[in-house]
Enzyme design. Structure first.
Site, PDB file in Angstrom:
ATOM      1  N   HIS A   3       0.841  -1.193   0.000  1.00  0.00           N
ATOM      2  CA  HIS A   3       0.000   0.000   0.000  1.00  0.00           C
ATOM      3  C   HIS A   3       0.878   1.246   0.000  1.00  0.00           C
ATOM      4  CE1 HIS A   3      -3.976  -1.833   1.695  1.00  0.00           C
ATOM      5  NE2 HIS A   3      -3.501  -2.492   0.660  1.00  0.00           N
ATOM      6  N   TYR A   8      -9.257   5.493   7.157  1.00  0.00           N
ATOM      7  CA  TYR A   8      -9.458   5.884   8.554  1.00  0.00           C
ATOM      8  C   TYR A   8     -10.553   6.941   8.575  1.00  0.00           C
ATOM      9  CZ  TYR A   8      -5.034   3.743  10.083  1.00  0.00           C
ATOM     10  OH  TYR A   8      -4.030   2.856  10.394  1.00  0.00           O
ATOM     11  N   PRO A  19      -4.041   0.168  18.713  1.00  0.00           N
ATOM     12  CA  PRO A  19      -3.789  -0.336  17.354  1.00  0.00           C
ATOM     13  C   PRO A  19      -3.929   0.691  16.230  1.00  0.00           C
ATOM     14  CG  PRO A  19      -5.916  -1.109  18.169  1.00  0.00           C
ATOM     15  CD  PRO A  19      -5.273  -0.388  19.301  1.00  0.00           C
ATOM     16  N   LYS A  25       1.204  -0.461  14.995  1.00  0.00           N
ATOM     17  CA  LYS A  25       2.628  -0.491  15.326  1.00  0.00           C
ATOM     18  C   LYS A  25       3.092  -1.649  16.202  1.00  0.00           C
ATOM     19  CE  LYS A  25       3.883   3.154  13.159  1.00  0.00           C
ATOM     20  NZ  LYS A  25       4.490   2.875  11.862  1.00  0.00           N
ATOM     21  N   TYR A  55       4.202   6.464   9.728  1.00  0.00           N
ATOM     22  CA  TYR A  55       3.354   5.330   9.374  1.00  0.00           C
ATOM     23  C   TYR A  55       4.154   4.218   8.688  1.00  0.00           C
ATOM     24  CZ  TYR A  55      -1.131   3.100   8.511  1.00  0.00           C
ATOM     25  OH  TYR A  55      -2.190   2.220   8.544  1.00  0.00           O
TER      26      TYR A  55
HETATM   27  C1  LIG Z   1      -6.655  -8.722  18.994  1.00  0.00           C
HETATM   28  C2  LIG Z   1      -5.351  -8.016  18.655  1.00  0.00           C
HETATM   29  C3  LIG Z   1      -5.244  -7.254  17.488  1.00  0.00           C
HETATM   30  C4  LIG Z   1      -4.060  -6.593  17.173  1.00  0.00           C
HETATM   31  N1  LIG Z   1      -3.988  -5.852  16.020  1.00  0.00           N
HETATM   32  C5  LIG Z   1      -2.825  -5.229  15.700  1.00  0.00           C
HETATM   33  C6  LIG Z   1      -2.674  -4.486  14.513  1.00  0.00           C
HETATM   34  O1  LIG Z   1      -3.610  -4.349  13.723  1.00  0.00           O
HETATM   35  N2  LIG Z   1      -1.467  -3.932  14.228  1.00  0.00           N
HETATM   36  C7  LIG Z   1      -0.389  -4.087  15.086  1.00  0.00           C
HETATM   37  O2  LIG Z   1       0.719  -3.610  14.791  1.00  0.00           O
HETATM   38  N3  LIG Z   1      -0.496  -4.763  16.224  1.00  0.00           N
HETATM   39  C8  LIG Z   1      -1.686  -5.340  16.546  1.00  0.00           C
HETATM   40  N4  LIG Z   1      -1.774  -6.058  17.678  1.00  0.00           N
HETATM   41  C9  LIG Z   1      -0.593  -6.140  18.489  1.00  0.00           C
HETATM   42  C10 LIG Z   1       0.385  -7.172  17.955  1.00  0.00           C
HETATM   43  O3  LIG Z   1      -0.305  -8.336  17.588  1.00  0.00           O
HETATM   44  C11 LIG Z   1       1.423  -7.399  19.040  1.00  0.00           C
HETATM   45  O4  LIG Z   1       2.055  -6.156  19.306  1.00  0.00           O
HETATM   46  C12 LIG Z   1       2.477  -8.436  18.667  1.00  0.00           C
HETATM   47  O5  LIG Z   1       1.894  -9.719  18.621  1.00  0.00           O
HETATM   48  C13 LIG Z   1       3.613  -8.429  19.698  1.00  0.00           C
HETATM   49  O6  LIG Z   1       4.464  -9.506  19.476  1.00  0.00           O
HETATM   50  P1  LIG Z   1       5.222 -10.203  20.683  1.00  0.00           P
HETATM   51  O7  LIG Z   1       6.054 -11.254  20.064  1.00  0.00           O
HETATM   52  O8  LIG Z   1       5.867  -9.175  21.514  1.00  0.00           O
HETATM   53  O9  LIG Z   1       4.081 -10.821  21.606  1.00  0.00           O
HETATM   54  P2  LIG Z   1       2.986 -11.938  21.292  1.00  0.00           P
HETATM   55  O10 LIG Z   1       2.583 -11.913  19.866  1.00  0.00           O
HETATM   56  O11 LIG Z   1       1.951 -11.788  22.335  1.00  0.00           O
HETATM   57  O12 LIG Z   1       3.752 -13.305  21.503  1.00  0.00           O
HETATM   58  C14 LIG Z   1       4.058 -13.800  22.790  1.00  0.00           C
HETATM   59  C15 LIG Z   1       4.255 -15.307  22.723  1.00  0.00           C
HETATM   60  O13 LIG Z   1       4.619 -15.752  24.010  1.00  0.00           O
HETATM   61  C16 LIG Z   1       3.853 -16.892  24.358  1.00  0.00           C
HETATM   62  N5  LIG Z   1       3.733 -16.935  25.823  1.00  0.00           N
HETATM   63  C17 LIG Z   1       2.932 -16.209  26.621  1.00  0.00           C
HETATM   64  N6  LIG Z   1       3.103 -16.530  27.901  1.00  0.00           N
HETATM   65  C18 LIG Z   1       4.050 -17.505  27.930  1.00  0.00           C
HETATM   66  C19 LIG Z   1       4.645 -18.256  28.969  1.00  0.00           C
HETATM   67  N7  LIG Z   1       4.296 -18.079  30.246  1.00  0.00           N
HETATM   68  N8  LIG Z   1       5.584 -19.166  28.642  1.00  0.00           N
HETATM   69  C20 LIG Z   1       5.951 -19.357  27.356  1.00  0.00           C
HETATM   70  N9  LIG Z   1       5.409 -18.669  26.320  1.00  0.00           N
HETATM   71  C21 LIG Z   1       4.472 -17.762  26.609  1.00  0.00           C
HETATM   72  C22 LIG Z   1       2.525 -16.668  23.660  1.00  0.00           C
HETATM   73  O14 LIG Z   1       1.819 -17.893  23.465  1.00  0.00           O
HETATM   74  C23 LIG Z   1       2.967 -16.042  22.345  1.00  0.00           C
HETATM   75  O15 LIG Z   1       3.232 -17.009  21.360  1.00  0.00           O
HETATM   76  C24 LIG Z   1      -2.958  -6.706  18.037  1.00  0.00           C
HETATM   77  C25 LIG Z   1      -3.046  -7.464  19.204  1.00  0.00           C
HETATM   78  C26 LIG Z   1      -4.229  -8.121  19.532  1.00  0.00           C
HETATM   79  C27 LIG Z   1      -4.328  -8.917  20.800  1.00  0.00           C
END
Ligand SMILES: Cc1cc2nc3c(=O)[nH]c(=O)nc-3n(C[C@H](O)[C@H](O)[C@H](O)COP(=O)(O)OP(=O)(O)OC[C@H]3O[C@@H](n4cnc5c(N)ncnc54)[C@H](O)[C@@H]3O)c2cc1C
Length: 391
Positions: free
Chosen positions: A72, A201, A293, A297, A385
């Protein structure tokens, strides 16, 4: 078991980190609570910054995103019944963003990790971190019916907002900065070709709305709602009716409808802990910070953290110097706070606040008018962005 870096969590932060470390010849073990199937099918983010896609290419996991991702070159800001486009390619030195679902990123990264023969320990229960202040920290957990102990040099806490890493830091070490928002998003996936090729948006007196997409056949749409909105009060026809009202334009633009395959309410929060390190534990991604969201980011910021962490660990193992590791938190937080600012700014610009103060509504509209009428203001939006450069 022994490794150099124990990674807690196989989300974007943990998986990207494992591939970055592998490229530097640094051993790691990933300890993940859930099954492979669960992490590869959890629907979350869908928008990748320019640098995130570039990193996927560099790591050799960019094949599918290049083929299936939707590039995009801009977004539309719609207010007062009219849309105005922000042209990223023109304003941000040719850069663009890519629509590619987070769970597809996870599939690509997990496949690449497992192809290296290095472990992801799925369904590892009751992980606990020990001796994070000592030279030799370790992680215990229950896996395949056995109590395991993983000795390591460092622990990367990549286990998201509800994980155990942040909670393992002794009281008094971390300072929390946070803000809750008095609204949430009701999000749907619909089997309907997106009515626009780019994100829209919407600022509307009934509340914010966003048109996004998963593919040329699937629309992803959001409506501002109460943070504790009761989904049972939102049958499909009410959702479509509200979406039509908020997306309406003066020129008769039409939203495409289709069967709704998923509905959920997402809360909105800004959250940061400082520092992002305690002893030999380094927090990355949602374990350390959450953004609303609106600016898309969260995933991208998680990737930015682990780039810094991998470089610092690489420096440590190649030179013996802990200098970059000592700067990890400060280096990350500079970007984290800029991204927090941007995500907060987009959120306050576009949402209806409960007091519905007419002054604030006028101010928002003036801000949008300025933003879409001034090249300097549009450029600031565009460069944030698509993703701020790494320096
Ligand atoms: C519903 C929803 C919609 C979203 N939409 C957007 C969006 O449109 N754009 C955007 O940029 N961001 C969005 N986000 C945010 C984005 O998905 C997160 O910022 C991103 O997933 C962060 O990645 P991470 O690896 O830090 O954490 P996570 O993706 O949360 O990964 C953490 C991992 O650790 C594992 N874990 C948890 N606890 C334990 C434990 N005790 N022991 C071992 N493993 C564990 C989990 O199972 C998971 O696999 C959204 C989040 C949600 C919940």
């Amino acid at each position: 078991m022994r490794t150099q870096v124990a990674i807690i969590g196989a989300g974007p932060a943990g998986l990207f980190l494992s591939l970055l470390l592998d490229r530097l010849g640094i051993a790691s073990v990933i300890v993940e609570l859930h099954t492979r199937d669960y992490i590869e099918n959890r629907v979350r983010a869908g928008l990748l910054e320019y640098h995130t896609v570039q990193l996927m290419q560099e790591l050799g996991v960019g094949g599918r995103v290049a083929l299936e991702g939707l590039e995009h070159g801009g977004i539309e800001l719609r207010f007062n019944g009219r849309g105005r486009r922000i042209d990223f390619r023109d304003l941000a030195a040719g850069k663009c963003v890519t629509i590619y679902a987070q769970h597809e990123v996870i599939k690509d990264l997990a496949a690449a990790r497992l192809a290296t023969g290095k472990p992801i320990l799925f369904e590892a229960r009751n992980a606990q971190l020990h001796a994070i202040d000592a030279e030799r920290p370790y992680v215990t957990f229950h896996h395949n019916g056995v109590d395991e102990r993983l000795d390591c040099d460092f622990i990367a806490g990549c286990d998201g907002f509800h994980g155990i890493s942040r909670a393992s830091v002794p009281a008094g070490v971390l300072t929390v900065y946070e803000r809750d928002y008095p609204f949430g998003w009701l999000g749907i996936l619909a089997q309907a070709p997106p009515a626009s090729q780019e994100l829209i948006y919407v600022h509307h007196h009934r509340g914010f709305a966003l048109l996004s997409m998963r593919s040329p056949e699937i629309s992803r749409l959001y409506l501002q709602c109460a943070p504790d909105e009761d989904l049972s009060l939102w049958p499909d026809d009410r959702i479509w009716s509200e979406l039509h009202k908020r997306f309406a334009t003066d020129d008769g633009w039409k939203l495409t409808e289709g069967p709704i395959t998923q509905k959920a309410v997402t809360g909105m929060r800004s959250f940061v802990v400082e520092p992002m390190q305690a002893g030999r534990l380094f927090l990355a991604g949602d374990a350390a910070h959450i953004v609303p969201p609106t600016g898309a980011k969260g995933l991208n910021l998680a990737v930015a953290d682990v780039r810094v962490l991998a470089a610092a660990l690489g420096h440590f193992y190649s030179s013996g110097s802990p200098a970059l590791l000592a700067q990890y938190s400060a280096t990350c937080l500079r970007r984290v706070w800029k991204v927090q600012r941007f995500s907060w700014w987009m959120t306050q610009l576009l949402h209806r606040f409960p007091d519905n103060n007419p002054f604030d509504q006028r101010r928002q509209l003036a801000d949008l008018d300025y933003l879409t009428g001034s090249r300097a203001a549009s450029q600031s939006l565009a460069e944030n962005y698509v993703g701020l450069p790494f320096r």
